[in-house]
Design an enzyme around this catalytic site. Structure first.
Site, PDB file in Angstrom:
ATOM      1  CD  GLU A 284      55.148 -17.392  -5.599  1.00  0.00           C
ATOM      2  OE1 GLU A 284      54.558 -16.346  -5.327  1.00  0.00           O
ATOM      3  OE2 GLU A 284      54.568 -18.479  -5.761  1.00  0.00           O
ATOM      4  CD1 TRP A 287      52.314 -16.277  -8.510  1.00  0.00           C
ATOM      5  CD2 TRP A 287      50.469 -15.000  -8.628  1.00  0.00           C
ATOM      6  NE1 TRP A 287      51.221 -17.099  -8.549  1.00  0.00           N
ATOM      7  CE2 TRP A 287      50.077 -16.345  -8.611  1.00  0.00           C
ATOM      8  CE3 TRP A 287      49.486 -14.015  -8.695  1.00  0.00           C
ATOM      9  CZ2 TRP A 287      48.728 -16.732  -8.683  1.00  0.00           C
ATOM     10  CZ3 TRP A 287      48.155 -14.389  -8.756  1.00  0.00           C
ATOM     11  CH2 TRP A 287      47.783 -15.747  -8.746  1.00  0.00           C
ATOM     12  CD1 TRP A 315      32.864  -3.781   1.433  1.00  0.00           C
ATOM     13  CD2 TRP A 315      33.651  -5.619   2.428  1.00  0.00           C
ATOM     14  NE1 TRP A 315      33.511  -4.520   0.478  1.00  0.00           N
ATOM     15  CE2 TRP A 315      34.005  -5.662   1.070  1.00  0.00           C
ATOM     16  CE3 TRP A 315      34.044  -6.688   3.249  1.00  0.00           C
ATOM     17  CZ2 TRP A 315      34.733  -6.707   0.511  1.00  0.00           C
ATOM     18  CZ3 TRP A 315      34.769  -7.727   2.688  1.00  0.00           C
ATOM     19  CH2 TRP A 315      35.103  -7.727   1.340  1.00  0.00           C
ATOM     20  CG  ASN A 351      52.750 -14.849   0.230  1.00  0.00           C
ATOM     21  OD1 ASN A 351      52.116 -13.840  -0.049  1.00  0.00           O
ATOM     22  ND2 ASN A 351      52.423 -16.047  -0.222  1.00  0.00           N
ATOM     23  CD1 TRP A 369      38.112  -5.601  -1.201  1.00  0.00           C
ATOM     24  CD2 TRP A 369      39.982  -4.459  -1.601  1.00  0.00           C
ATOM     25  NE1 TRP A 369      37.926  -4.898  -2.373  1.00  0.00           N
ATOM     26  CE2 TRP A 369      39.057  -4.198  -2.654  1.00  0.00           C
ATOM     27  CE3 TRP A 369      41.233  -3.842  -1.655  1.00  0.00           C
ATOM     28  CZ2 TRP A 369      39.357  -3.354  -3.721  1.00  0.00           C
ATOM     29  CZ3 TRP A 369      41.531  -2.997  -2.727  1.00  0.00           C
ATOM     30  CH2 TRP A 369      40.594  -2.766  -3.736  1.00  0.00           C
ATOM     31  CD1 TRP A 392      46.287  -5.764   0.571  1.00  0.00           C
ATOM     32  CD2 TRP A 392      44.599  -6.510   1.840  1.00  0.00           C
ATOM     33  NE1 TRP A 392      46.708  -5.755   1.879  1.00  0.00           N
ATOM     34  CE2 TRP A 392      45.695  -6.196   2.678  1.00  0.00           C
ATOM     35  CE3 TRP A 392      43.432  -6.979   2.427  1.00  0.00           C
ATOM     36  CZ2 TRP A 392      45.650  -6.363   4.068  1.00  0.00           C
ATOM     37  CZ3 TRP A 392      43.377  -7.147   3.819  1.00  0.00           C
ATOM     38  CH2 TRP A 392      44.483  -6.843   4.619  1.00  0.00           C
TER      39      TRP A 392
HETATM   40  P1  FAD Z   1      59.662 -14.598  -2.451  1.00  0.00           P
HETATM   41  O1  FAD Z   1      58.803 -15.727  -2.026  1.00  0.00           O
HETATM   42  O2  FAD Z   1      61.127 -14.781  -2.367  1.00  0.00           O
HETATM   43  O3  FAD Z   1      59.230 -14.259  -3.952  1.00  0.00           O
HETATM   44  C1  FAD Z   1      60.115 -13.586  -4.861  1.00  0.00           C
HETATM   45  C2  FAD Z   1      59.464 -12.341  -5.406  1.00  0.00           C
HETATM   46  O4  FAD Z   1      58.299 -12.673  -6.141  1.00  0.00           O
HETATM   47  C3  FAD Z   1      58.999 -11.363  -4.349  1.00  0.00           C
HETATM   48  O5  FAD Z   1      60.057 -10.562  -3.887  1.00  0.00           O
HETATM   49  C4  FAD Z   1      57.930 -10.583  -5.097  1.00  0.00           C
HETATM   50  O6  FAD Z   1      58.503  -9.581  -5.897  1.00  0.00           O
HETATM   51  C5  FAD Z   1      57.329 -11.644  -5.998  1.00  0.00           C
HETATM   52  N1  FAD Z   1      56.129 -12.219  -5.388  1.00  0.00           N
HETATM   53  C6  FAD Z   1      56.037 -13.282  -4.563  1.00  0.00           C
HETATM   54  N2  FAD Z   1      54.752 -13.537  -4.244  1.00  0.00           N
HETATM   55  C7  FAD Z   1      54.014 -12.603  -4.879  1.00  0.00           C
HETATM   56  C8  FAD Z   1      52.627 -12.324  -4.954  1.00  0.00           C
HETATM   57  N3  FAD Z   1      51.712 -13.068  -4.318  1.00  0.00           N
HETATM   58  N4  FAD Z   1      52.225 -11.260  -5.686  1.00  0.00           N
HETATM   59  C9  FAD Z   1      53.110 -10.481  -6.345  1.00  0.00           C
HETATM   60  N5  FAD Z   1      54.434 -10.712  -6.316  1.00  0.00           N
HETATM   61  C10 FAD Z   1      54.883 -11.752  -5.599  1.00  0.00           C
HETATM   62  N6  FAD Z   1      54.260  -8.172  -2.513  1.00  0.00           N
HETATM   63  C11 FAD Z   1      54.894  -7.033  -2.798  1.00  0.00           C
HETATM   64  O7  FAD Z   1      55.983  -7.067  -3.403  1.00  0.00           O
HETATM   65  N7  FAD Z   1      54.373  -5.821  -2.452  1.00  0.00           N
HETATM   66  C12 FAD Z   1      53.187  -5.725  -1.785  1.00  0.00           C
HETATM   67  O8  FAD Z   1      52.733  -4.619  -1.507  1.00  0.00           O
HETATM   68  C13 FAD Z   1      52.509  -6.927  -1.434  1.00  0.00           C
HETATM   69  N8  FAD Z   1      51.352  -6.893  -0.736  1.00  0.00           N
HETATM   70  C14 FAD Z   1      50.713  -8.072  -0.412  1.00  0.00           C
HETATM   71  C15 FAD Z   1      49.509  -8.024   0.285  1.00  0.00           C
HETATM   72  C16 FAD Z   1      48.855  -9.196   0.632  1.00  0.00           C
HETATM   73  C17 FAD Z   1      47.542  -9.152   1.367  1.00  0.00           C
HETATM   74  C18 FAD Z   1      49.409 -10.443   0.271  1.00  0.00           C
HETATM   75  C19 FAD Z   1      48.714 -11.720   0.624  1.00  0.00           C
HETATM   76  C20 FAD Z   1      50.597 -10.490  -0.428  1.00  0.00           C
HETATM   77  C21 FAD Z   1      51.265  -9.318  -0.791  1.00  0.00           C
HETATM   78  N9  FAD Z   1      52.475  -9.345  -1.514  1.00  0.00           N
HETATM   79  C22 FAD Z   1      53.092  -8.164  -1.837  1.00  0.00           C
HETATM   80  C23 FAD Z   1      52.989 -10.605  -2.080  1.00  0.00           C
HETATM   81  C24 FAD Z   1      53.992 -11.376  -1.228  1.00  0.00           C
HETATM   82  O9  FAD Z   1      53.514 -11.539   0.068  1.00  0.00           O
HETATM   83  C25 FAD Z   1      55.372 -10.727  -1.187  1.00  0.00           C
HETATM   84  O10 FAD Z   1      55.813 -10.422  -2.491  1.00  0.00           O
HETATM   85  C26 FAD Z   1      56.400 -11.660  -0.552  1.00  0.00           C
HETATM   86  O11 FAD Z   1      55.999 -12.041   0.730  1.00  0.00           O
HETATM   87  C27 FAD Z   1      57.731 -10.957  -0.489  1.00  0.00           C
HETATM   88  O12 FAD Z   1      58.676 -11.741   0.154  1.00  0.00           O
HETATM   89  P2  FAD Z   1      59.905 -12.350  -0.635  1.00  0.00           P
HETATM   90  O13 FAD Z   1      60.599 -11.288  -1.398  1.00  0.00           O
HETATM   91  O14 FAD Z   1      60.703 -13.133   0.332  1.00  0.00           O
HETATM   92  O15 FAD Z   1      59.163 -13.316  -1.657  1.00  0.00           O
END
Ligand code: FAD
Length: 477
Positions: A284, A287, A315, A351, A369, A392
């Protein structure tokens, strides 16, 4: 050897920490009087102004950083305005000969940094920049053909294949005191003067109840996660009703913890073999790296479809009522509504629910979006210039390595699968608190009065069909 009147400047940006901060450590090692500055720059061309939730976070993060710097014999100078100009002024004020910063990867920010570096070189200053906020800088990871990656799995594989991830740096023991400046202290900005906190109304109580912005908060989150849910992350990360994820996102967004530190703490706990679930967590983080890789080569990711064929997608302009219902968590679909209310109350959304709520807006309401991206930008404490638009676009199908357009999240199925007992729904939708684990996913079928909770905004099968038709039209055109 530098003359005793020379000084250094560290310009902090998205790296609000003392730990593993190469720019700060190098400046400290040089030993010259040191100005540590943060600039609120909403004026340089193309720099995207912060949203409401990130402003709130920034205020508290800077307050925490200032206290940590003071405890080390330094302090944090605040300035507001176009950063390039302000740094030049500060160089003159302090007789600085050395500039230090950690690198940024967005186009407008890189333009500012490059201009400043060129100016520094022309004027006999030394400007040094460092890798601090990404494990893999975007240009260092390339396909066999020499271009950027478009698909996550080979990207991450390539990252790990050559991985030589450095150890994080320790917090400097002491920091050189700031130099005397010609400008009076009264002229400096103050955090309170920036007005980053909401007032009239102050909606931040829910954020304050959940978050501790700053380096201490970041460290606690990381340790709590590794002590707790990390080894069950593979399943826990999908259950919004439990704390199964790290919640490090806003801390990483503001650089209160470095990804090198996160990586190191994992290696330290598992020196021989990282458990599979912890490996999923590390992916993650991958990502996050991938999103920045995408933004680096697609600077307008927040405004343009990554896949240009989506420029022809038709849209629909959402009605005000529809958009209000989505933003306020009143669509009548509890999984979407709980997520949107969690976002509003706490500045964060799980997420899995982000994916479902975004899919509902884009597919069931056929809304561009970019409308959703802008709302998340304003309301998320982790709103990130790369991750927000990239995700997005992933949901919309217009992005890199995107979810196919025809895959439409069904909020009822998602709810039954990932919040079977309805714990998450009940926490954020008090109107449904009395419904049992079966009825709560489709309250309109419960046959009871629902204390003002709305009926479904759209019919799921119908709106799904409409979305598929629109997509088919795009493919045929
Ligand atoms: P954990 O599951 O603990 O993951 C650890 C770290 O990995 C996160 O803190 C983050 O830095 C990174 N990560 C995890 N999933 C993703 C992902 N899909 N894309 C990029 N990095 C990821 N994340 C953001 O940090 N900022 C945003 O503005 C953002 N906008 C989002 C918008 C949408 C529509 C969606 C579907 C997802 C978005 N995310 C975003 C990704 C993700 O939802 C969050 O990073 C995550 O929920 C953060 O929670 P956590 O720190 O507990 O994640």
């Amino acid at each position: 050897m530098a003359s005793s009147t020379e000084t250094s400047i560290v310009w902090l940006r998205d790296d609000l920490r003392l730990d593993d901060n190469p720019a700060l450590s190098e400046a400290a090692a040089l030993g010259l009087p040191l100005t540590v500055v943060y600039i609120l720059d909403e004026e340089s061309d193309g720099v995207r102004p912060l949203g409401g939730a990130t402003k709130w976070w920034l205020h508290h993060s800077l307050a925490s950083l200032a206290a940590a710097l003071e405890a080390k014999g330094s302090g944090l100078l605040l300035r507001r305005g176009p950063a390039e100009e302000i740094i030049r002024e500060l160089v003159a004020e302090t007789n600085a000969r050395h500039l230090f910063w950690n690198r940024r990867y967005g186009q407008p920010e890189r333009t500012v940094d490059a201009a400043l570096k060129a100016w520094a070189t022309e004027n006999g200053l030394q400007a040094s920049s460092y890798q601090a906020n990404l494990l893999f800088e975007p240009w260092t990871v390339q396909t066999g053909a020499g271009g950027p990656y478009k698909v996550f799995t080979p990207f991450w594989r390539a990252c790990l294949a050559g991985a030589d991830i450095r150890d994080p740096l320790q917090v400097p023991g002491t920091l050189p005191a700031p130099p005397k400046r010609t400008r009076t202290a009264q002229a400096d900005d103050t955090l309170d003067g920036w007005g980053l906190l909401p007032s009239a109304p102050d909606w931040s109580a829910g954020l304050a109840a959940v978050w501790e912005p700053g380096e201490d908060g970041a460290r606690n989150r990381l340790e709590d996660f590794l002590d707790g849910p990390a080894e069950e992350y593979g399943t826990g990360r999908n259950i919004p009703g439990v704390e199964g994820t790290s919640r490090l996102s806003p801390h990483l967004r503001f650089g209160e913890v470095s990804p090198f530190r996160v990586w190191r703490q994992i290696r330290r706990r598992y020196p021989n073999k990282v458990p599979a679930d912890v490996g999923i967590f590390r992916a993650e983080l991958g990502w996050r790296e991938f999103c920045w890789h995408l933004l680096y080569t697609n600077p307008d990711l927040a405004t343009r479809n990554y896949r240009p064929d989506f420029d022809r997608f038709e849209w629909e302009k959402p009605g005000k009522d529809e958009l209000d219902a989505w933003q306020q968590g009143r669509t009548g679909y509890p999984f979407v509504d709980a997520g949107m209310r969690q976002l509003w109350q706490t500045g964060w959304m799980h997420n899995r629910v982000r994916m479902a709520a975004a899919s509902f807006l884009v597919k069931n309401l056929l809304t561009d979006w970019r409308v959703g991206e802008a709302w998340f930008w304003d309301t998320l404490v982790d709103a990130d210039a790369a991750s927000n638009p990239a995700n997005w676009q992933w949901v919309a199908g217009s992005g890199a390595d995107a979810s196919p357009y025809y895959r439409i999240f069904n909020p009822v199925t998602q709810s039954k699968k990932f919040d079977a007992a309805g714990n998450y729904l009940r926490r954020f939708i008090p109107e449904l608190a009395d419904l049992d684990g079966k009825a709560i996913h489709e309250p309109w079928k419960a046959g009871v009065e629902l204390d003002g909770y709305p009926r479904p905004l759209v019919d799921l099968p119908e709106s799904r069909e409409r979305a598929l038709e629109a997509y088919q039209k795009l493919r045929d055109s």
